[in-house]
Design an enzyme around this catalytic site. Structure first.
Site, PDB file in Angstrom:
ATOM      1  CE  LYS A  32      29.496  -4.842  42.366  1.00 52.31           C
ATOM      2  NZ  LYS A  32      28.626  -6.146  41.825  1.00 52.31           N
ATOM      3  CB  THR A  33      25.710   0.041  39.538  1.00 56.26           C
ATOM      4  OG1 THR A  33      27.025  -0.559  39.084  1.00 56.26           O
ATOM      5  CG2 THR A  33      25.657   1.405  38.709  1.00 56.26           C
ATOM      6  CG  ASP A 217      30.210   1.261  40.282  1.00 60.50           C
ATOM      7  OD1 ASP A 217      30.097   0.084  40.862  1.00 60.50           O
ATOM      8  OD2 ASP A 217      29.311   1.413  39.161  1.00 60.50           O
ATOM      9  CD  GLU A 218      32.283  -1.912  37.431  1.00 60.21           C
ATOM     10  OE1 GLU A 218      33.156  -2.925  37.786  1.00 60.21           O
ATOM     11  OE2 GLU A 218      31.454  -2.286  36.527  1.00 60.21           O
ATOM     12  CD  GLN A 248      31.480  -8.217  37.982  1.00 56.32           C
ATOM     13  OE1 GLN A 248      31.293  -7.701  36.831  1.00 56.32           O
ATOM     14  NE2 GLN A 248      30.646  -8.285  38.899  1.00 56.32           N
ATOM     15  NE  ARG A 600      28.759  -8.528  32.931  1.00 51.75           N
ATOM     16  CZ  ARG A 600      28.310  -7.644  34.257  1.00 51.75           C
ATOM     17  NH1 ARG A 600      27.926  -6.562  33.988  1.00 51.75           N
ATOM     18  NH2 ARG A 600      28.684  -8.397  35.235  1.00 51.75           N
TER      19      ARG A 600
END
Ligand code: ATP
Ligand code: MG
Length: 740
Positions: A32-33, A217-218, A248, A600
């Protein structure tokens, strides 16, 4: 743009859908990022001027990284991108437009500590008992109200209990105090722009035109105010691209609202949605464990995530006796990983739920001599001595800033006691003037002793002098001479205790930070520096390039990735975190937090839990976290380390007494902590330069690689990874290393 070939077909499609609303809700590590980064590069390569693009990230660090990535993709033109957190971008806008809101451009940004100070003073003024009503709770309620865009006038109607009733009174007065101090708190940075744009349509139009492309983002962790801002700015051109993962969302305690994702679909029904289902980060096992876990949440969007990465090793569970044992077992596992997988230290991260957990882990790391870096703890800019100096700078920039002024009026101690301060504040209130202005009218303030009067005059003269010097000296000369004249450094030096010297060092570090700021900005101003300081978050100052094991909370780890990840403290009450019972929505958020932790990891995941641990000052028997059962038996293996019999008593005591200053610096083991034997400390070093990565040979341990160096001259030490003997800490002077 050639580099678009670095993306898979769905990622490419998402990048190229430049116009109109776009929404990407996809699993962890699916790029995504990366898509957001390439999308910005793509827009620039299609001719969109970089300054018309606004990208909002969760941390300033993420923004820096993204910007430098984009610069490598499309060149320097990307430097003029608007990028940063909601707070930092909107602080910048507010700075420009402050006069529309009745503030001046030099407004101060209050952190949570300052806000708490204002709440306490307001409560005292209103006669609300600080014993009966917890000021922290009142501050939290005000903050929640602000983030939900509830005004003081509407708060009363929503009162549910007596605390709410008191909060309503404090909230209204608190806002007045802030305005009088020409200060905005952290929540205002999000709310004031809404007020600004709702009041002023022409201005909104200008910014809508200015930022033709918006990217967030996020997105799952935006709160209501952030969503409203996004809609306001992007409502016209509708070129908004949001990316996120509902699984998340971990900041609901700060007002983040997953419903924003659903609202976006409703508010932008024409939005294009893209599926990113391939994970590039983790092994199949890690992904399966994460997926098995998150299925226990009822409240989630269904997503498919697969990977071409290898199956990988099972998740290892470390059964530990207590937190000291946990630290030791983690260190042993770290050492095994480094020797078998040939990893660098910064490939390894230890994550935990609460900051307090880091102490036992740090202890074990210090003993082993492995360098580590810790993100979080008491932030540099929140330290008392730093805050004192910063408060002087704030008052010089914004004399109306009452919180800062009252903080320094008697620091360093100059004989203006609490009663005198009360009299001065009372006088200012009575005259409807600022405390700063009252300082010039000491003769008229009743009940001030002669000593206090003299001191106030001296204090005022000091501020005046530096006000005048502000334009004449360079930023670093200015701050240095102010600190010198205050005499704080001299006093700390004279005090001479370790703590005082630590503070002395911190102030020096602040002065260096100011010099560094001045040398990296073309026209540095004190206002800009203070703004940067106000907006710095823990994770922002983490370099990630030092060769050291990284320790941080699960919350701070969002968006990052590491080859090997440890999640410590997998126990009921700790993860999931709760003090007595837990309700289902909190449980789901804790599960998402653990999901963030698991995802992660790239190659290997370790989970540790202890049977007993000090919690809230008492020894507590802990049961395994339910989450250990929820990641699927087929994905895990158990491993217990040798027990340390004495750990409960001696280790426990040691743990409680050991003090940590929680800095973010890399720390190296002190000589006393290093497990060294005399044999390898005997002769002198052969003449060659040892740097990180040098392959060396030791008489007893054989071949090894230098992982890190610390100290200098005779005391220089190296952490060496030996092929057959694992990690050793060597004093170079004695180690007699040869080139290997
Ligand atoms: P998170 O949900 O944790 O924020 P994300 O969806 O933002 O994750 P990224 O961080 O963008 O994912 O990507 C995860 C990793 O996968 C990164 O190392 C990234 O460089 C890599 N990656 C993403 N897409 C590709 C691709 N098409 N080819 C190779 N590597 C990729
Ligand atoms: Mg990401």
């Amino acid at each position: 743009m050639k580099s678009i070939a670095d993306l898979n077909p769905s990622q490419q499609e998402a990048v190229k859908a430049a116009n109109g609303p776009v929404m990407i809700v996809a699993g962890a590590g699916s790029g995504k990022t990366r898509v957001l980064t390439y999308r910005i590069a793509y827009l620039i390569s299609c001719g969109v001027p970089a300054h018309q693009i606004l990208a909002l990230t969760f941390t300033n660090k993420a923004a820096h990284e993204m910007r430098s990535r984009i610069v490598t993709l499309v060149g320097d033109s990307a430097q003029s991108l608007w990028m940063g957190t909601f707070h930092s971008v909107f602080a910048r806008i507010l700075r420009r437009e402050a006069d529309h809101l009745g503030f001046t451009k030099t407004f101060t940004i209050y952190d949570s500590d300052d806000s708490l100070g204002v709440v306490k003073k307001t409560m005292a003024r209103l006669g609300i008992s600080l014993q009966q009503f917890n000021p922290n709770m009142i501050r939290a309620r005000i903050s929640t109200a602000k983030n939900q865009l509830v005004l003081p006038s509407d708060y009363v109607a929503r009162s549910r209990d007596i605390v709410d009733e008191k909060t309503a009174l404090v909230y209204a007065e608190y806002q007045k105090s802030l305005r009088k101090s020409n200060a905005l708190d952290f929540d205002d940075l999000l709310i004031k722009p809404i007020e600004l744009f709702e009041k002023n349509a022409a201005l909104l139009e200008r910014y809508q035109y200015r930022f033709r492309f918006l990217l967030v983002d996020e997105f799952q962790d935006t709160n209501k105010a952030q969503y409203v801002m996004t809609k306001l700015l992007g409502g016209q051109h509708r070129n908004i691209c949001i990316v996120g993962d509902d699984a998340q969302s971990i900041y609901s305690f700060r007002g983040a609202d997953i419903r924003n994702i659903l609202d976006f679909e409703r508010d932008f029904p024409e939005c294009k949605q893209f599926r990113l289902e391939q994970n590039y980060r983790s092994t199949k096992t890690i992904l399966q464990a994460a997926d098995t876990l998150i299925r226990f949440n009822l409240n989630r969007l269904n997503k498919n995530l697969w990977t071409e990465n290898p199956q990988g090793a099972p998740v290892t569970i470390l059964d530990c006796h207590d937190e000291q044992d946990e630290g030791q077992q983690i260190v042993r596992a770290l050492q095994r990983e480094i020797s078998s997988a040939k990893l660098e230290l910064n490939d390894l991260a230890i994550l935990y739920r609460t900051n307090a957990q880091s102490r036992a882990l740090e202890d074990a790391l210090r003993r082993s001599g492995l360098p580590y870096t810790i993100v979080g703890g008491i932030r540099f800019y929140e330290r008392k001595e730093i805050k004192d100096v910063i408060s002087y700078l704030r008052v010089l920039v914004n004399p109306q800033d009452e919180e800062s002024l009252l903080r320094i009026i008697n620091v360093p101690s100059r004989g203006i006691g609490d009663t005198s301060i009360e009299n001065i504040v009372g006088y200012a209130l009575g005259k409807k003037t600022t405390v700063y202005a009252a300082l010039s009218e000491v003769e008229q303030i009743a009940n001030l002793t002669d000593r206090a009067k003299r001191s106030v005059v001296e204090f005022r003269t000091f501020l005046k002098k530096f006000n005048e010097l502000a334009g004449k000296l360079s930023l670093s000369e200015f701050s240095r001479s102010m600190v010198d004249e205050l005499g704080i450094l001299r006093m700390l030096k004279e005090e001479g205790t370790t703590e005082a010297l630590g503070r002395w060092e911190n102030i020096q570090e602040l002065l260096s930070a100011i010099s560094e700021f001045a040398s990296t900005h073309s026209e540095p101003t004190l206002e800009q520096f203070l703004e940067e300081v106000a907006l710095v978050a823990d994770i922002d100052s983490w370099e990630g390039t030092q060769n050291a094991v990284t320790l941080m909370t699960l919350h701070a780890s969002k968006g990052l990735e590491f080859p090997v990840v440890f999640v410590a403290g997998m126990e009921e009450g700790l993860l999931p975190f709760y003090s007595s019972t837990i309700d289902s929505s909190n449980l789901e958020e804790e599960r998402r937090l653990f999901y963030v932790g698991i995802t992660r990891a790239e190659r290997k995941l370790y989970l540790s839990h202890a049977k007993v641990r000090f919690r809230f000052g008492d020894l507590s028997y802990q049961s395994e976290s339910r989450f250990l059962l929820e990641i699927g038996k087929e994905n895990i293996e158990y491993q217990s380390g040798p027990r340390r019999i004495s750990s409960l008593t001696t280790g426990g005591e040691g743990h409680r007494q050991w003090k940590s200053s929680h800095t973010k610096k890399t720390r190296h083991a002190e000589p006393k902590d290093v497990d060294r034997t005399p044999e390898y400390e005997s002769e002198s070093q052969e003449q060659f330069e040892v740097t990180r990565g040098t392959i060396v040979r030791h008489e007893t341990f054989g071949r090894g690689k230098v992982l890190a160096l610390s100290g200098s001259g005779e005391g220089q030490k190296a952490v060496v990874q030996f092929d057959d003997y694992g990690i050793k800490n060597l004093v170079l002077r004695f180690a007699n290393l040869r080139l290997g």
